[in-house]
Design an enzyme around this catalytic site. Sequence first.
Site, PDB file in Angstrom:
ATOM      1  N   GLU A  89      37.355  41.244  61.192  1.00 59.64           N
ATOM      2  CA  GLU A  89      36.380  42.256  61.706  1.00 59.64           C
ATOM      3  C   GLU A  89      34.913  41.884  61.056  1.00 59.64           C
ATOM      4  O   GLU A  89      34.897  41.500  59.960  1.00 59.64           O
ATOM      5  CB  GLU A  89      36.701  43.554  61.233  1.00 59.64           C
ATOM      6  CG  GLU A  89      38.115  43.990  61.621  1.00 59.64           C
ATOM      7  CD  GLU A  89      38.478  45.440  61.111  1.00 59.64           C
ATOM      8  OE1 GLU A  89      37.978  45.789  60.100  1.00 59.64           O
ATOM      9  OE2 GLU A  89      39.272  46.331  61.707  1.00 59.64           O
TER      10      GLU A  89
ATOM     11  N   ASP B 271      39.358  51.353  64.284  1.00 60.96           N
ATOM     12  CA  ASP B 271      39.159  51.451  63.020  1.00 60.96           C
ATOM     13  C   ASP B 271      38.825  52.497  62.375  1.00 60.96           C
ATOM     14  O   ASP B 271      38.163  53.513  63.159  1.00 60.96           O
ATOM     15  CB  ASP B 271      37.698  50.373  63.102  1.00 60.96           C
ATOM     16  CG  ASP B 271      37.157  50.064  61.716  1.00 60.96           C
ATOM     17  OD1 ASP B 271      37.913  49.330  61.263  1.00 60.96           O
ATOM     18  OD2 ASP B 271      35.880  50.687  61.136  1.00 60.96           O
TER      19      ASP B 271
END
Length: 187
Positions: free
Chosen positions: A35, A64
């Site tokens: 990420e 997320d």
Amino acid sequence: MYRFVTSNRHKFEEVSEMAALYGIEIEWVRMKYEEIQDDSTERISYDSCNKLSRIVEAPYFVDDSGLFINALRGFPGPYSNYVSSTIGNEGILKIMDDVDDRTAYFLTVVSMNEGHSITQFIGKVMGKIARSIRGSNGFGYDPIFIPEGSDRTFAEMDIKAKNAISHRSIAFRGLFEYIKMNQTAKK
């Protein structure tokens, strides 16, 4: 078949239970992926979803999440995963030891790639940080987060009670309602 890309078994189990309520079957794509580091949970989720299009067949979704503590100016926020794996709940409680303002919120952003576009769904729940670790259910910050309107942490709730009010369930309900609406429109 919709694919949920995550390495977190607990997340997958929570989301599978929610999907079943909508008659939607999801497949677990158990995968760790890199990420970006960013101050925006929305950008992190979108970027991850976009990058995965090279290796995962659509339709799929990622999420997320972050815990945002008001007295700490939103810390740990989008860095929640890293903070959880380094200092954990004990570390957060130590930082918050002499802090009176314990208000916080959980935020989840789900990004779904349908092959032609990415759509996002957001869930947010207000609450506060407990003074001690409480409960054994759930994962992550669940043992220290008390949602608004409750006197129990998420970890003191069973999965059904948590899924009725959590940030993740709000975001995923948005996703599943969107999927059902589009399935109905295509008929």
